[in-house]
Design an enzyme around this catalytic site. Structure first.
Site, PDB file in Angstrom:
ATOM      1  N   LYS A  33       0.819  -1.207   0.000  1.00 55.60           N
ATOM      2  CA  LYS A  33       0.000   0.000   0.000  1.00 55.60           C
ATOM      3  C   LYS A  33       0.863   1.272   0.000  1.00 55.60           C
ATOM      4  O   LYS A  33       0.422   2.324  -0.445  1.00 55.60           O
ATOM      5  CB  LYS A  33      -0.925   0.024   1.214  1.00 55.60           C
ATOM      6  CG  LYS A  33      -1.829  -1.197   1.376  1.00 55.60           C
ATOM      7  CD  LYS A  33      -2.843  -1.301   0.261  1.00 55.60           C
ATOM      8  CE  LYS A  33      -3.999  -2.244   0.569  1.00 55.60           C
ATOM      9  NZ  LYS A  33      -3.625  -3.649   0.738  1.00 55.60           N
TER      10      LYS A  33
HETATM   11  C1  PLP Z   1      -4.283  -4.804   0.293  1.00 55.24           C
HETATM   12  C2  PLP Z   1      -3.484  -6.027   0.216  1.00 55.24           C
HETATM   13  C3  PLP Z   1      -3.749  -7.018  -0.730  1.00 55.24           C
HETATM   14  C4  PLP Z   1      -4.919  -6.925  -1.687  1.00 55.24           C
HETATM   15  O1  PLP Z   1      -4.751  -5.889  -2.613  1.00 55.24           O
HETATM   16  P1  PLP Z   1      -5.994  -5.322  -3.432  1.00 55.24           P
HETATM   17  O2  PLP Z   1      -5.476  -4.186  -4.212  1.00 55.24           O
HETATM   18  O3  PLP Z   1      -7.018  -4.934  -2.405  1.00 55.24           O
HETATM   19  O4  PLP Z   1      -6.491  -6.445  -4.265  1.00 55.24           O
HETATM   20  C5  PLP Z   1      -2.910  -8.113  -0.788  1.00 55.24           C
HETATM   21  N1  PLP Z   1      -1.879  -8.247   0.063  1.00 55.24           N
HETATM   22  C6  PLP Z   1      -1.599  -7.322   0.994  1.00 55.24           C
HETATM   23  C7  PLP Z   1      -0.446  -7.542   1.899  1.00 55.24           C
HETATM   24  C8  PLP Z   1      -2.375  -6.177   1.097  1.00 55.24           C
HETATM   25  O5  PLP Z   1      -2.086  -5.263   2.014  1.00 55.24           O
END
Ligand code: PLP
Length: 493
Positions: free
Chosen positions: A110
């Site tokens: 993120k």
């Molecule tokens: C948010 C997240 C995901 C999923 O990503 P999306 O964009 O919501 O599909 C997968 N792995 C981790 C570690 C995340 O923080």
């Protein structure tokens, strides 16, 4: 480049407006009118560093930002906050190419977008909002919350409120959030799951009366969730970057097809890969990996999206999602912009809890392969990759690796494959160490960080070091029906 709603509201917006608004007035998501093609060869792009490439890609979508504005945002986002100058290194291990997206301050992917979003918002709002203050409302399944808090803490002219499922995140994730500093940060646990938190936030955006009350006090709500295009587009960059690193290292020929595997929850990260493909990056299959909440696996295989099932709490909590917001954008693209259909599907999902896309759209899903991993398989894959190459992956990345194994076994396809490695194993010490050996069961999450450091020889990342000793600053927990009251309370509206 103009943006419009997936649900038909015909008004067009510049990217700055779309970023500030977060979500369209009719409840739809903003999409760019077209997906621009890259106008340089991959060979020419090969020697760009992360920032240069980020400018090259983002400029195509955010063309109402002046060159110096966009460069200002990029420079401040991808700096020493990341523990490697490469920002997103590709690591060849256990027969795959792991694109490590967790070298930012909160050690999950993120950070790749949330380190730039506050700056994009700041620049955009100067023009769009004049004297109003932005209030970022965010629902999190664990990782977005901390990354957004980190990005927005002490950014002038903003407040940030994060809602997380009180009992649905890992201990490390929770500590990261409730110890957040900054006078403009608010963190609230809810008695409910991520879908409840996300629905609550969406309802607040759509509550005209509530927004009016906020506006009267000069507050404007915006979103740091991946429904904001200011988050989606920066994620396109690293797929190009991964590919170009592989070209440079001569792991592939420039132009050769690769596959990409993405552990998926809200469908943001994999949608970014889809956009990269549509822009001209040679990606063949997009492998969408789910955990036991495998609603997307079913959708890709059958064309039926059905959220009427039990919500399961898993060891990959950031993917514990039954309503994948960004799928709405994919529906828009694969229906060739048929907003009437998209709107109908979304209404069906809201009302009846399911919908079935038409055959033409199903046909266009064939770029995707849906895979999923059970809890047991996830543990097994962590162990397998570690045994193969002494390389420790987190639970989310393990779900992706499992799906990749299944894909290979099923199809025999041996195209070189990039796995989006979305979190550091240090964020999920309990489950990751359990996968390695049950001798670790007796230690707590925080002791396990030391054990993990011993096991891997990798230093505990700064983002989580001594986190258990930090002061808890946020203690509010509320019922899922009362999220608006909590916000009203904070803003005094
Ligand atoms: C948010 C997240 C995901 C999923 O990503 P999306 O964009 O919501 O599909 C997968 N792995 C981790 C570690 C995340 O923080």
């Amino acid at each position: 480049m103009y943006y419009k709603s997936t649900r038909g509201y015909s008004k067009k917006y510049l990217s700055k407006e779309a970023i500030v608004k977060g979500i369209a007035e009719d409840g739809g998501l903003f999409v760019s009118e077209c997906i621009p093609k890259i106008d340089k060869s991959l060979f020419e792009l090969k020697n760009m560093d992360y920032k240069q490439l980020a400018y090259f890609i983002m400029n195509k979508f955010f063309d109402d930002f002046k060159e110096e504005e966009l460069k200002y945002c990029i420079d401040r986002a991808y700096d020493e906050k990341f523990d490697t100058e490469i920002i997103a290194p590709v690591n060849k291990k256990a027969g795959a190419y792991f694109l490590e997206l967790y070298h930012g301050p909160t050690i999950a992917f993120k950070d790749m977008a949330l380190s730039i979003l506050p700056y994009l918002l700041k620049v955009a709002s100067k023009q769009v909002l004049e004297d109003k203050e932005i209030v970022i409302l965010t629902a999190t399944s664990g990782d977005t919350g901390k990354a957004a808090l980190e990005g927005f803490a002490n950014v002038e002219g903003t407040k940030i409120v994060v809602f997380f499922p009180e009992n649905g995140v890992s201990k490390v994730q929770k500590m990261q959030m409730v110890t957040q500093e900054g006078d403009n940060t608010y963190v609230i646990g809810i008695n409910g799951n991520f879908d409840d938190a996300q629905t609550g936030v969406k309802n607040i955006f759509n509550d005209k009366e509530f927004n009016k009350r906020a506006n009267e006090k000069k507050y404007v709500f915006s979103s740091a969730n991946s429904i904001n295009i200011g988050r989606l587009i920066p994620q396109v960059v690293y797929y190009f970057y991964a590919y170009l690193q592989m070209c440079k290292k001569e792991e592939i020929n420039c132009g050769e097809n690769i596959n990409v595997v993405v552990p998926t929850g809200n469908f943001g990260n994999i949608l970014a890969a889809y956009i990269a493909k549509e822009m001209g990056l040679p990606i063949d299959k997009l492998i969408c990996a789910s955990n036991d909440n495998n609603v997307l696996y079913d959708f890709i295989n059958t064309g039926v999206y059905d959220k009427r099932r039990e919500f399961v709490t898993t060891i990959s909590p950031s993917m514990d999602i039954l309503v994948s917001s960004n799928l709405e954008r994919l529906l828009y693209f694969i229906s060739e912009g048929n907003v009437k259909d998209v709107k109908e599907y979304m209404e069906l999902l809201n009302g009846e809890g399911h919908y079935n896309i038409n055959n033409q759209m199903k046909d266009r899903l064939k770029d995707f392969y849906g895979g999923f991993a059970s809890e047991e398989e996830t543990y097994k894959c962590i162990k397998e990759v570690f045994s193969a190459d002494n390389y420790l992956i987190d639970t989310h990345t393990a779900v992706a690796y499992c799906a990749y194994e299944k894909y290979k076994n099923e199809t025999g396809d041996n195209t070189k494959t990039v796995i989006a490695s979305t979190a550091s194993p240090f964020k999920f010490t309990r489950s990751v160490m359990k996968a390695i050996s049950n001798e670790y069961d007796k230690f707590d999450e925080f002791e396990l960080m030391d054990k993990m450091e011993e096991l891997t020889g990798i230093k505990i990342p700064n983002g989580v070091k001594d986190i258990d000793k930090k002061k808890i600053k946020h203690k509010t927990v509320c019922e899922k029906e009362n999220m608006d009251k909590e916000i009203a309370n904070i803003l005094n509206i």
